[in-house]
Each structure stands twice: as C-alpha cells, then as structure tokens.
Design an enzyme around this catalytic site. Structure first.
Site: not given
Ligand code: NAD
Length: 432
Positions: A210, A244
């Site tokens: 997602e 998102c």
């Molecule tokens: P985040 O930084 O919280 O990362 C998401 C998860 O990935 C966390 O649990 C984190 O611990 C893990 N993570 C981070 N780096 C990692 C690595 N190197 N290896 C393994 N796991 C790792 O959140 P984010 O990515 O900043 O979220 C924002 C993004 O998510 C935006 O692009 C947003 O559009 C997207 N998003 C999508 C949805 C959806 O439902 N499609 C919902 C919310 C957010």
C-alpha cells in the site's frame, strides 16, 4: 525482547494447532479488538495527539471509529464471505461437485506507517484475523507514542499465542523480514516497498504493498468553485496533509484557477479560523526532517494562502500555491504535507495526458458536472481509486477495495477484499 525467529516460530505452532481457524475464534478476536478501542479510545487519541497533533475528534473519526466500523462490517458479513462457492462441473466428470474454499494463509506480517499509525495497523490486522491467520504487527517507530500504546494494549486484549507486536525501526524490521511469512502487508513508501518485496521474494512470500504518490485533482470549468474549495481543503489539510490519498495537486484551466483561489482562502479560514496555528483542529508535521523537506517546497509558484511555518512547533500553515510550473520542486515528488499547488492546463485532454505521463496515482479526483468527462477520466486513466466530487471518501466505503496500482502499490484490502488478500482460495473437486 524475544528474537523475531522465536516469535514467528511460536505463532506458526499456534497456527498449526488450528486455533485461529474456527470462525468463533476470529469473531472473538474482532470483538476483543473492538473492546480495546472503546475502552482505550482516549489513550489512543492522546497518543495520536502527541505524535501528530491530531484533535480528539479527528483521531476518533479517522482512526478509532474508522476501525470500529470496519470491525462491525466484518462481523456482519464474515459468514457470508467465507461460505464456499459451488461452481458448475463439466458433464465429462460425471456427478462430481466442485467449489472454492477460503483457507487462511498462516503467519502474516503487517508493517504500518506513521501517518494514521493506529488505523493502518489495526485495519490490516483485523482483516488478517478475520481470514483466520496468526499475525505479527510492526507499528511505525516515527509515531512512538501510538506504537507504545498499541504494544501495551494489543497483547492485553488479543490471543497472544497468535498475535504479536514487534516495535522498532529499520534494524528490527530488517530482522523480521529475514523470517518466512505467508503474507507480508506493507504500508509506506515505494523505496521501502522494494526492500520488502525483495525480502519476500527470498521465501516466495506474496505481498500487498500500500504505497503512495501524487494524487491529482482535475477541476472542470463547470464545477462550483466554493464547493470544490471546501471539499478540497477538507481533504487536503486533514492530518496536515499527511494522508496517502490526500489531493496532491490541482489541474485546471487558468480561469477556473483564478476563481478557485479566493474560495480556497475562505475554505481554509472556515476550517481553521484566521490563525490555523491556534486551531486545536489543525495537525502538526510528524518530525523536523519532514518539516525541512516540506519547507523546501514552499518556494514553488505564488503563495495564495499560508506559506509560513514554525519549526519548533512542527507547524506548517495550510498553503495554496498558484501558477506552479510542472517542473518545480513541489511537483517532483509526493508532497505528503499541507501544500496544495495549482497547475494550469488548457483542458481535459491536456489533463489526461498530464496524468498519464506520470506514475499511476493512488487516487485520482475530479470535480465536474459532465458525465462525458467523468466517463473519459474513468476510461482513459489508471489509478488505485477514482473519487468524483469528493476526495478521500472512497476509502471509507468498506465494500470498495482499497489499494494502488503501478507505483502506488499492489493488492487491496477493506471489507471482503481483506478476506481475498489474507486467504488462499482453494479449488476443491469431489468425485462421486
Ligand atoms: P514510515 O517511515 O513509517 O515507514 C513505514 C514502515 O516501514 C515503518 O513501519 C518503518 O519502520 C518501515 N521501514 C522503514 N524503513 C525500512 C527499511 N529500510 N526496511 C524495512 N522497513 C522499513 O512511513 P513512510 O514510508 O514515510 O509513509 C509515508 C508513505 O506511505 C507515503 O508515500 C504515503 O503515501 C504512503 N502511505 C500509503 C498508504 C496507503 O494506504 N496506500 C497509507 C499511508 C501512507
């Protein structure tokens, strides 16, 4: 803290005993989750306030009550969704019968992001439980207060033989991803999405990703500017734009853009008053790093409203930018903050080309009175979801699949689509 291998092994043993399979166990877990949310809604809302400055009303509406509604919808329909579906058998097989049956997958990993740190962890969790799986959930370390509350409450309410919470950041998630799961459900950005998918490939584990991206909004010249502005501002500035499916940018003709500008100023003021920094309803940026990333985008185009911020308070004003060039910094990546650029195009044809020249968005929105324009946008573009006349609301309809396509992700969930995602549809043939 136990090693991820031990946690996964423990859950796998529980799954093998069959304890997660009876529908009574599944509905029991969902009811316990519901109790957790009603008994500790205030604790969660306080944590969401601490992590993201969410007002209690917003925390309930977009996270706690959202999840409760999803639980209720699942409890109402689970029996029907799980019912085996008979299929016709060709005459050459005689009197045989055939059907499809939903089997749980096994041990599922859910990795959640920080922006809706409760909803985006609990909704996949409840779907995976409803489908009869054991589940490891990994909250986002960037929303530490919410992560701590979930890590305390979930084991107190759910069956700890089959549900585990692992807190932590990159090292902990990396260690988890080395284990073999039967499905990985990841919400977050595409860079980490690729890491997750590569790790899953080693075990041939299916993934749901997602992800995000820039969700465009096409505004037609026949749309009422005041209504468009109110709905756009409400969708864009919710959670300070850290949604998102938030409208990322507006595509419209120059005349409509001019009509929208004063209406957007009015709409922001109607939502947050003359000084949004003083409004208890307006959220904050998750951390200083994201604040710095966003302030670097404020120089694009001409400021219509907002444009200022306060780093110490992690506050960025609801901002509208007009006359934004398509190659400006604010148009280079998903904004994921309270900044709304308006890019002008000649009309629908150019808007469709603009959308199709870029990554497939998680959501596409359009405001138009024209059935033909609606039909063309639906037919000629590809996006995870399409919202006509109202941003964000499609994801609150539990019967609609929620998910992306292309760069915005793969797979979907919510309602019965979660059962599809977290089950194997087994083909069964029974000969006489
Ligand atoms: P985040 O930084 O919280 O990362 C998401 C998860 O990935 C966390 O649990 C984190 O611990 C893990 N993570 C981070 N780096 C990692 C690595 N190197 N290896 C393994 N796991 C790792 O959140 P984010 O990515 O900043 O979220 C924002 C993004 O998510 C935006 O692009 C947003 O559009 C997207 N998003 C999508 C949805 C959806 O439902 N499609 C919902 C919310 C957010």
């Amino acid at each position: 803290m136990s090693h991820p291998a031990d946690t996964v092994a423990r859950l796998r043993v529980a799954f093998r005993t069959g304890r997660t399979k009876p529908v009574d166990w599944r509905t029991g877990q969902l009811r316990r989750l519901r109790e957790m949310l009603t008994e500790h809604g205030t604790d969660l809302a306080a944590a969401l306030r601490e992590d993201l400055g969410k007002s209690p009303a917003e925390a309930h509406r977009t996270e706690i009550d959202f999840t409760i509604r999803e639980i209720d919808h699942t409890l109402d329909h689970l029996d029907a969704w799980l019912r085996p579906e008979p299929v016709p058998v060709p005459a050459r097989l005689g009197e045989a019968s055939a059907w499809t049956q939903y089997d749980p997958l096994g041990v599922v990993l859910v990795i959640a992001p920080w922006n809706y740190p409760a909803q985006l962890l609990l909704t996949p969790l409840l779907g995976a439980l409803a489908a009869g799986n054991a589940v490891v959930v990994k909250p986002s370390e960037l929303a530490p207060a919410t992560s701590a509350v979930l890590a305390r409450l979930l084991p107190a309410y759910l069956d700890t033989e089959a549900v585990a919470v692992v807190e932590g950041g990159v090292p902990e998630t990396t260690a988890l991803l080395a284990e073999r799961f039967d499905h990985i459900f990841y919400t977050g950005n595409g860079t980490v999405g690729r890491i997750v998918m590569a790790a899953a490939a080693r075990h041939l584990t299916p993934v749901t990703l997602e992800l995000g991206g820039k969700s465009p909004v096409f505004v037609d010249r026949d749309a009422d500017p005041a209504t468009v502005a109110q709905r756009l501002a409400a969708g864009k500035f919710l959670n300070a734009g850290q949604t998102c499916v938030a409208p990322d940018y507006v595509l419209t003709d120059p005349e409509t853009a001019r009509a929208l500008e004063p209406e957007l100023v009015r709409a922001v003021e109607a939502l947050y008053g003359p000084d949004p920094a003083a409004s208890p309803e307006y959220g904050r940026i998750v951390n200083e790093r994201y604040f710095d990333r966003l302030t670097a985008l404020l120089g694009s185009g001409r400021v219509v409203t907002g444009g200022d911020g306060d780093r110490a308070a992690k506050y960025i004003a609801p901002t509208v930018l007009a006359d934004v060039a398509p190659d400006s910094p604010v148009m280079a990546e998903e904004i994921f903050g309270p900044v709304l650029p308006i890019v002008t195009v000649a009309g629908l044809d150019e808007a469709i080309d603009f959308i199709n020249d870029r990554d497939k968005p998680l959501a596409l929105y359009a405001f138009t009175e024209s059935e033909d324009t609606r039909r063309r946008l639906a037919a000629e573009t590809s996006s995870g979801g399409l919202g006509l006349g109202l941003p964000l609301a499609h994801l609150t309809v539990s019967d609609l699949p929620f998910g992306g396509v292309g760069e915005s992700g793969m797979g979907s969930y919510h309602g019965r689509w979660s059962i599809e995602t977290f089950s194997h549809r087994k083909a069964v043939l029974a000969a006489k």
